[in-house]
Write an enzyme that holds these catalytic residues in place. Structure first.
Site, PDB file in Angstrom:
ATOM      1  N   GLU A   2      40.051  33.845  45.417  1.00  0.00           N
ATOM      2  CA  GLU A   2      40.850  34.634  46.354  1.00  0.00           C
ATOM      3  C   GLU A   2      39.978  35.329  47.391  1.00  0.00           C
ATOM      4  O   GLU A   2      38.797  35.619  47.140  1.00  0.00           O
ATOM      5  CB  GLU A   2      41.683  35.680  45.604  1.00  0.00           C
ATOM      6  CG  GLU A   2      42.730  35.080  44.684  1.00  0.00           C
ATOM      7  CD  GLU A   2      43.637  36.135  44.070  1.00  0.00           C
ATOM      8  OE1 GLU A   2      43.624  37.280  44.574  1.00  0.00           O
ATOM      9  OE2 GLU A   2      44.344  35.822  43.111  1.00  0.00           O
ATOM     10  N   LYS A  35      41.808  43.096  28.272  1.00  0.00           N
ATOM     11  CA  LYS A  35      41.677  41.858  27.505  1.00  0.00           C
ATOM     12  C   LYS A  35      41.116  42.219  26.133  1.00  0.00           C
ATOM     13  O   LYS A  35      40.004  42.749  26.040  1.00  0.00           O
ATOM     14  CB  LYS A  35      40.751  40.867  28.214  1.00  0.00           C
ATOM     15  CG  LYS A  35      41.356  40.274  29.475  1.00  0.00           C
ATOM     16  CD  LYS A  35      40.531  39.120  30.021  1.00  0.00           C
ATOM     17  CE  LYS A  35      41.198  38.507  31.240  1.00  0.00           C
ATOM     18  NZ  LYS A  35      40.441  37.357  31.785  1.00  0.00           N
ATOM     19  N   ASP A  83      35.887  27.406  34.088  1.00  0.00           N
ATOM     20  CA  ASP A  83      37.304  27.640  34.403  1.00  0.00           C
ATOM     21  C   ASP A  83      37.470  28.343  35.754  1.00  0.00           C
ATOM     22  O   ASP A  83      38.038  29.426  35.830  1.00  0.00           O
ATOM     23  CB  ASP A  83      37.932  28.465  33.275  1.00  0.00           C
ATOM     24  CG  ASP A  83      39.431  28.635  33.450  1.00  0.00           C
ATOM     25  OD1 ASP A  83      40.077  27.681  33.892  1.00  0.00           O
ATOM     26  OD2 ASP A  83      39.952  29.718  33.140  1.00  0.00           O
ATOM     27  N   GLU A 128      39.588  33.479  25.930  1.00  0.00           N
ATOM     28  CA  GLU A 128      39.101  34.393  26.963  1.00  0.00           C
ATOM     29  C   GLU A 128      38.423  35.564  26.263  1.00  0.00           C
ATOM     30  O   GLU A 128      39.052  36.270  25.479  1.00  0.00           O
ATOM     31  CB  GLU A 128      40.248  34.875  27.851  1.00  0.00           C
ATOM     32  CG  GLU A 128      40.843  33.781  28.719  1.00  0.00           C
ATOM     33  CD  GLU A 128      41.852  34.311  29.719  1.00  0.00           C
ATOM     34  OE1 GLU A 128      41.879  35.541  29.930  1.00  0.00           O
ATOM     35  OE2 GLU A 128      42.608  33.501  30.272  1.00  0.00           O
ATOM     36  N   ALA A 141      39.209  47.073  36.511  1.00  0.00           N
ATOM     37  CA  ALA A 141      39.933  47.866  37.513  1.00  0.00           C
ATOM     38  C   ALA A 141      40.769  46.962  38.410  1.00  0.00           C
ATOM     39  O   ALA A 141      40.329  45.882  38.809  1.00  0.00           O
ATOM     40  CB  ALA A 141      38.946  48.675  38.354  1.00  0.00           C
ATOM     41  N   PHE A 142      41.978  47.411  38.713  1.00  0.00           N
ATOM     42  CA  PHE A 142      42.857  46.661  39.612  1.00  0.00           C
ATOM     43  C   PHE A 142      42.322  46.694  41.045  1.00  0.00           C
ATOM     44  O   PHE A 142      41.723  47.678  41.480  1.00  0.00           O
ATOM     45  CB  PHE A 142      44.254  47.272  39.608  1.00  0.00           C
ATOM     46  CG  PHE A 142      45.168  46.712  38.557  1.00  0.00           C
ATOM     47  CD1 PHE A 142      44.674  46.216  37.367  1.00  0.00           C
ATOM     48  CD2 PHE A 142      46.535  46.694  38.766  1.00  0.00           C
ATOM     49  CE1 PHE A 142      45.519  45.704  36.406  1.00  0.00           C
ATOM     50  CE2 PHE A 142      47.402  46.188  37.808  1.00  0.00           C
ATOM     51  CZ  PHE A 142      46.894  45.689  36.624  1.00  0.00           C
ATOM     52  N   ASP A 192      38.549  36.847  37.056  1.00  0.00           N
ATOM     53  CA  ASP A 192      38.876  36.079  35.854  1.00  0.00           C
ATOM     54  C   ASP A 192      37.670  35.317  35.323  1.00  0.00           C
ATOM     55  O   ASP A 192      37.569  34.097  35.451  1.00  0.00           O
ATOM     56  CB  ASP A 192      40.031  35.116  36.144  1.00  0.00           C
ATOM     57  CG  ASP A 192      40.753  34.710  34.867  1.00  0.00           C
ATOM     58  OD1 ASP A 192      40.467  35.298  33.806  1.00  0.00           O
ATOM     59  OD2 ASP A 192      41.597  33.798  34.928  1.00  0.00           O
TER      60      ASP A 192
END
Length: 584
Positions: A463, A285, A458, A306, A390-391, A478
């Protein structure tokens, strides 16, 4: 006559086609010829991973060391073999929008060197997964409290963070882990090494000439840090308190060579997927606001920027609160030319690059909001600051379930959500699965406190990992719209806590601890953020706002206790019998 014209026309078309083919071949060979010409020895090039001599050549982009870092340290990764710059892997995914649960965002086929890792996780390698084998056990367990080692964080043993992590509230162990409690059960005898991958160019981030571990040493040490992070995920936490791979992963995010870049699909604002030399991936980002800028008062929460520094600060705040539900995030200065434009295969992204009147490199990409020439992201002259998250493991390996936040806002200029007009809304929520029988409502209260401290309005969805069912934690993804206003506390974020009047005892005691002068939250955050590459991450008034908002949270809990009694409000998750029942 007509036949001759037709024949000449066909010959002309054929010539144009041949010329076009020749041009394409020449353009394809040009980079290889440039790299060959850049070698001192002039030895022939190849399309495989670049050898150390080629990486060191001027024609091959080098990894930047940190300011003041010795040349040998900054070039250590550059001396190792690099994969092809367009190689991508599918072992990971990061999600911030509900649709991300439906498909993977992988862009290319998994490279050969990464296949053993995927086989070990998928179980396609016959020797990788053995559910009934004694060797079939989690690779990464929390080693537990160890006073001889420094706790996580940039500080040493004398630091405030070190003292905090030595406190008994930060040494409560999770229940014993079974095979059902870990996200991945990997055979600990399976090692990732050049020999196992049958590929001598498997990238190694260590110094030149460093050797891999002997067979007698722990196999997990041969894994890249992003994979260590993935296999350490369990039912109770994204990472353990003393997992050394987290600090190493933060360093990787800020220093690993970027080999490929693509725009992330979905979402309202521009985000980039960056792939590193060790096949790890992260969500980038870019910086849109300076540290001292506040969200304009006329902006709706759903049109706010953001902020990259909010993502970084959210990870550190989550760790200080001992939730450990935010994937590792680090700041980084990125060269827009060498590390984005020159390595991307995304034509839509590449076409948006331009040079501004001030001779700065700019781009704007494609997205719903703020992706235009007027809102372009410009470097100084080509350096841009951003965050790299990190994913999480790819959805094909570890499915996640997306839940609508019960206290989701209306995302409308005039309408209000039901919870904003119904003071008894929580009673209805507590009668709805999974909030009626699990500890999910307590997780939502943790998330509410986390969001209020940041000022994040927001939080429309959250999840969880599907494997663990309803008895697991909420992933705090997020967080870019946090830390937007330091002069205003958005009390509506705290409504779930005020309506439900429920909180974990461990959370309540930690909040009380962080309100004390000797463990002041703002000082802990300042110390934790000091080690980031783009420090200072937060403007000082934002740190002061954390202390102020913490007092507001504690007052809200006290008000609940006065109305309903301590035992009705505070859930004693520190009780041994209670924790054993929760584990079952």
């Amino acid at each position: 006559m007509k036949m001759m014209l037709v024949r000449r026309f066909r010959v002309l078309i054929l010539m144009v086609f041949l010329v076009a083919c020749a041009l394409h071949i020449a353009l394809d060979l040009l980079p290889r010829l440039e790299r060959r010409g850049a070698r001192p020895s002039g030895e022939p090039g190849c399309s495989c991973a670049q050898p150390a001599a080629e990486v060191a050549a001027p024609g091959w982009a080098q990894v930047r060391g940190r300011p003041g870092e010795p040349p040998a340290a900054s070039s250590a990764a550059g001396d190792a073999g690099w994969p092809n710059k367009h190689t991508l892997r599918i072992l990971q995914d990061f999600s911030s929008d509900p649709s991300s649960n439906l498909s993977s965002h992988s862009l290319e086929k998994l490279p050969p060197a990464a296949e053993p890792a995927e086989r070990a996780l998928r179980g396609r390698d016959p020797g990788a997964l053995r559910p009934h084998d004694p060797a079939h056990r989690p690779l990464l367990r929390d080693p537990g409290p160890r006073r001889s080692e420094s706790p996580p964080g940039p500080g040493g043993d004398a630091s405030l963070l070190a003292r905090l992590f030595e406190h008994p509230l930060y040494r409560v162990a999770v229940p014993p882990l079974t095979e059902e409690d870990v996200l991945f059960n990997v055979n600990s005898d399976t090692r990732l090494s050049p020999k196992a991958a049958e590929n001598p160019d498997w990238p190694h981030a260590g110094a030149e000439g460093a050797e891999f571990l002997s067979p007698g040493e722990a196999a997990v040490d041969s894994y890249p840090n992003w994979l260590k992070f993935h296999i350490g995920i369990n039912r109770y936490e994204l990472y353990s308190r003393h997992n050394p791979a987290i600090e190493a992963l933060l360093h990787d995010l800020s220093s690993q060579r970027i080999t490929s870049v693509a725009m992330k699909s979905g979402g309202t604002q521009l985000k980039l997927i960056m792939t590193f030399q060790n096949y790890g991936q992260a969500l980038f980002k870019p910086m849109k606001q300076t540290r001292e800028q506040e969200t304009p008062p006329d902006f709706f929460y759903f049109s706010d920027y953001e902020r990259h520094n909010a993502e970084i600060a959210a990870f550190h705040l989550d760790r200080i609160l001992d939730f450990r539900r935010v994937p590792p995030v680090a700041g980084r200065m990125v060269n827009m030319t060498k590390e984005i434009r020159d390595v991307t295969r995304d034509k839509k992204l590449w076409r948006t690059f331009f040079i501004s009147p001030a001779n700065n490199i700019c781009f704007y990409g494609e997205c719903s909001y703020y992706c235009s020439t007027e809102h372009a992201l410009c470097g100084k002259p080509d350096q841009i600051e951003g965050s790299l998250a990190a994913f999480l493991p790819d959805l094909s390996l570890a499915k996640r379930k997306t839940w609508r936040n019960p206290w989701r806002r209306s995302y409308h200029k005039r309408k209000k959500a039901e919870w904003e007009v119904d003071p008894d809304y929580c009673e209805e929520v507590k009668q709805t699965p999974p909030y009626d029988s699990s500890h999910r409502i307590l997780d939502v209260m943790d998330m509410t406190i986390f969001d209020f401290l940041m000022g994040n309005m927001d939080r429309h969805h959250y999840e969880t990992f599907e494997k663990f069912g309803n008895e697991t934690f909420i992933i705090h993804l997020d967080n870019g719209r946090g830390f937007g206003k330091y002069s205003h506390d958005e009390l509506s974020i705290l409504v779930p806590l005020q309506q439900c009047c429920r909180i974990r005892k461990s959370t309540y005691l930690r909040l009380q601890l962080l309100a004390k002068e000797e463990y002041k939250l703002s000082l802990l955050m300042a110390e934790s953020l000091r080690g980031d590459q783009v420090a200072p991450v937060l403007y000082q008034p934002h740190l002061e706002a954390l202390d102020r908002r913490l007092r507001v949270v504690l007052k809200a809990v006290r008000d609940c206790v006065e109305r309903n009694g301590l035992h009705s409000v505070v859930d004693d998750d520190l009780d041994t019998e209670h924790r054993a029942a929760s584990a079952r």
